[in-house]
Write an enzyme that holds these catalytic residues in place. Structure first.
Site, PDB file in Angstrom:
ATOM      1  N   ASN A 183       0.842  -1.199   0.000  1.00 56.23           N
ATOM      2  CA  ASN A 183       0.000   0.000   0.000  1.00 56.23           C
ATOM      3  C   ASN A 183       0.876   1.247   0.000  1.00 56.23           C
ATOM      4  OD1 ASN A 183       0.570   0.817   2.834  1.00 56.23           O
ATOM      5  ND2 ASN A 183      -0.361  -1.167   3.263  1.00 56.23           N
ATOM      6  N   ASP A 222      -3.660  -9.854  13.226  1.00 55.02           N
ATOM      7  CA  ASP A 222      -3.764  -8.442  13.611  1.00 55.02           C
ATOM      8  C   ASP A 222      -2.739  -8.201  14.729  1.00 55.02           C
ATOM      9  OD1 ASP A 222      -4.508  -5.959  14.855  1.00 55.02           O
ATOM     10  OD2 ASP A 222      -6.369  -6.086  13.728  1.00 55.02           O
ATOM     11  N   PHE A 242      -3.591   3.149  15.420  1.00 59.19           N
ATOM     12  CA  PHE A 242      -3.954   4.210  14.480  1.00 59.19           C
ATOM     13  C   PHE A 242      -5.105   3.697  13.635  1.00 59.19           C
ATOM     14  CE2 PHE A 242      -1.219   7.995  14.125  1.00 59.19           C
ATOM     15  CZ  PHE A 242      -0.402   7.764  15.225  1.00 59.19           C
TER      16      PHE A 242
HETATM   17  N1  CTP Z   1      -2.971  -3.296  12.413  1.00 63.83           N
HETATM   18  C1  CTP Z   1      -2.106  -4.303  12.812  1.00 63.83           C
HETATM   19  N2  CTP Z   1      -2.115  -5.498  12.161  1.00 63.83           N
HETATM   20  C2  CTP Z   1      -2.953  -5.706  11.128  1.00 63.83           C
HETATM   21  C3  CTP Z   1      -3.833  -4.693  10.708  1.00 63.83           C
HETATM   22  C4  CTP Z   1      -3.814  -3.481  11.365  1.00 63.83           C
HETATM   23  O1  CTP Z   1      -1.340  -4.106  13.751  1.00 63.83           O
HETATM   24  N3  CTP Z   1      -2.922  -6.895  10.511  1.00 63.83           N
HETATM   25  C5  CTP Z   1      -3.004  -2.046  13.152  1.00 63.83           C
HETATM   26  C6  CTP Z   1      -2.492  -0.820  12.421  1.00 63.83           C
HETATM   27  O2  CTP Z   1      -1.110  -0.645  12.643  1.00 63.83           O
HETATM   28  C7  CTP Z   1      -3.317   0.283  13.068  1.00 63.83           C
HETATM   29  C8  CTP Z   1      -4.626  -0.373  13.400  1.00 63.83           C
HETATM   30  O3  CTP Z   1      -4.341  -1.767  13.422  1.00 63.83           O
HETATM   31  O4  CTP Z   1      -2.747   0.703  14.278  1.00 63.83           O
HETATM   32  C9  CTP Z   1      -5.781  -0.083  12.504  1.00 63.83           C
HETATM   33  O5  CTP Z   1      -5.580  -0.577  11.245  1.00 63.83           O
HETATM   34  P1  CTP Z   1      -6.648  -0.298  10.070  1.00 63.83           P
HETATM   35  O6  CTP Z   1      -6.090  -0.852   8.829  1.00 63.83           O
HETATM   36  O7  CTP Z   1      -7.066   1.127  10.080  1.00 63.83           O
HETATM   37  O8  CTP Z   1      -7.900  -1.064  10.533  1.00 63.83           O
HETATM   38  P2  CTP Z   1      -8.269  -2.566  10.420  1.00 63.83           P
HETATM   39  O9  CTP Z   1      -8.364  -3.056  11.808  1.00 63.83           O
HETATM   40  O10 CTP Z   1      -7.296  -3.265   9.515  1.00 63.83           O
HETATM   41  O11 CTP Z   1      -9.707  -2.515   9.791  1.00 63.83           O
HETATM   42  P3  CTP Z   1     -10.207  -1.974   8.360  1.00 63.83           P
HETATM   43  O12 CTP Z   1      -9.061  -2.097   7.394  1.00 63.83           O
HETATM   44  O13 CTP Z   1     -11.342  -2.870   8.062  1.00 63.83           O
HETATM   45  O14 CTP Z   1     -10.620  -0.555   8.569  1.00 63.83           O
END
Ligand code: CTP
Length: 397
Positions: free
Chosen positions: A209, A306, A323
């Site tokens: 990304n 996650d 974040f």
């Molecule tokens: N994050 C993480 N590991 C992942 C996905 C996300 O640690 N596999 C963490 C990011 O670093 C950030 C937070 O989760 O601090 C939110 O990530 P975001 O992408 O905004 O949200 P998601 O939980 O992935 O949900 P969505 O993409 O559906 O909004």
């Protein structure tokens, strides 16, 4: 109040950045310091003694041979009074004078007579800074234990672009407090993730990304300024990290998770800034997929772990910050993540706004805890990072 009961002697010399000295004084006083100011004659061409007297609440010192001053607070008293001496801005001329131990001015005499810790924030044209004479003086003063803050790189008053700008007042104050191990995050270890992850499809192709890593690197930099020990686990980005940061470079979400879990064994705080790929390919080809072999590719994707949620569930005593990059209903969506991932704090931003989204130098965020939501208006990412950490340090201290 990181400078409570500390006596700060600020030397102001003649440079355009002298106008920033009022802000330096204000920030020191806000942290509980008593500030006295020495001005050189040329400093007075850039900012008035009256201004600095009003901000510091003390008379300005400017003369070595002043009978009135010598009977009250003369150069030896001033030298003994100071716990910390900061010269900001410090010109090439003053650096040269200090190097040679000149005592023909109040500033020079005080520096010779004092046992205080000395900090210098240089400000000059980039060629003057890079000149051999200044560089030799700089190295000599470093060997004598004087700490230099900056100069910063950027556009200068003369139009040149390069090293020579005085560092920003808030950075100067934070670095001085961290060098006394008295910053808001002193004795804390903090692990930060930054940048994108890459999920390989084959040896040359990957899913990723647009994350630039700027927000995560700013958080790590601000944490160093605040006195923390910092692990920065970064996906592939084109940024340099402060040499005090323990930088661990990773590619995939799996690698990031492994490093994070390892660092969290000795960390007090986790801040997940990385734009971790939510999905990875179920099947990574060992060899390059050749287009003539196939007419279409079906990529099977599976969910990555996650990392943020895993840290919150495994390291319950750590303070965990996430974040949330959102494009709609920013605060509410972020709050849902705060609760579902069991976080202490989440910082949300609206990535649909190009000026503050991925790769931008500025950000505008909401800091959200279970009971509070605070809006930080648009500013440079490093300033936003400092505000986030200041807010967080009030919660954990
Ligand atoms: N994050 C993480 N590991 C992942 C996905 C996300 O640690 N596999 C963490 C990011 O670093 C950030 C937070 O989760 O601090 C939110 O990530 P975001 O992408 O905004 O949200 P998601 O939980 O992935 O949900 P969505 O993409 O559906 O909004």
């Amino acid at each position: 109040m990181y400078f409570r009961n500390k006596n700060i002697l600020l030397g102001v010399t003649g440079g355009v950045a002298a106008y920033k000295s009022a802000e330096v004084i204000r920030l020191f006083k806000k942290q509980g310091a008593d500030v006295r100011v020495i001005m050189t004659e040329s400093a007075k061409e850039f900012i008035t003694p009256l201004t600095l007297q009003a901000v510091s609440g003390n008379e300005i010192h400017d003369s070595l041979l002043d009978t009135k001053a010598e009977s009250a607070m003369g150069h030896i008293e001033l030298a003994k009074w100071a716990d910390i001496i900061l010269i900001a801005p410090c010109t090439a001329e003053t650096i040269a004078k200090i190097t040679h131990g000149r005592a023909d001015s109040l500033m020079g005499a005080v520096l010779l007579a004092s046992n205080a810790d000395i900090f210098i924030a240089p400000a000059m044209n980039m060629n003057m800074w890079l000149d051999d004479s200044t560089q030799n003086n700089y190295k000599t003063l470093l060997k004598r234990g004087i700490t230099f803050i900056g100069p910063a790189e950027g556009e200068q008053a003369c139009g040149d672009i390069g090293p020579g700008r005085m560092e920003e007042p808030d950075k100067i104050i934070n670095l001085i407090s961290s060098s006394f191990n008295s910053g808001p995050l002193a004795n804390k270890t903090i692990t930060v993730t930054a940048g994108p992850t890459r999920e390989q499809l084959d040896p040359v192709r990957f899913i990723s990304n647009n994350s630039s890593g700027k927000m995560g690197y700013s958080i790590a930099e601000a944490a160093i300024e605040a006195g923390a020990i910092v692990n920065l686990i970064s996906g592939p980005v084109a940024l340099n990290a402060n040499s005090k940061i323990n930088l661990i470079k990773v590619n995939s979400a799996n690698e990031m998770q492994e490093s994070v879990m390892d660092c969290m064994k000795t960390s007090d705080i986790f801040i997940g800034c990385a734009a971790v790929s939510d999905f990875k390919s179920s099947d990574i080809s060992d060899t390059k997929i050749k287009k003539e072999d196939i007419s279409k590719i079906d990529i099977q994707l599976e969910k990555n772990e996650d990392i943020l949620a895993n840290v919150a569930s495994k390291y319950k005593s750590a303070y965990v910050v996430g974040f949330a990059a959102e494009t709609s209903d920013v605060v509410n969506n972020a709050k849902k993540k705060l609760i579902s991932k069991n976080l202490d704090m989440i910082v949300s931003n609206d990535v649909s706004d190009k000026a503050i989204g991925f790769d931008a130098d500025e950000n505008e965020v909401n800091i959200i805890t279970k009971n509070e939501s605070i809006f930080l208006k648009r500013d440079k990412k490093i300033r936003i990072a400092r505000e986030i950490l200041n807010f967080m340090s009030l919660k954990i201290n």
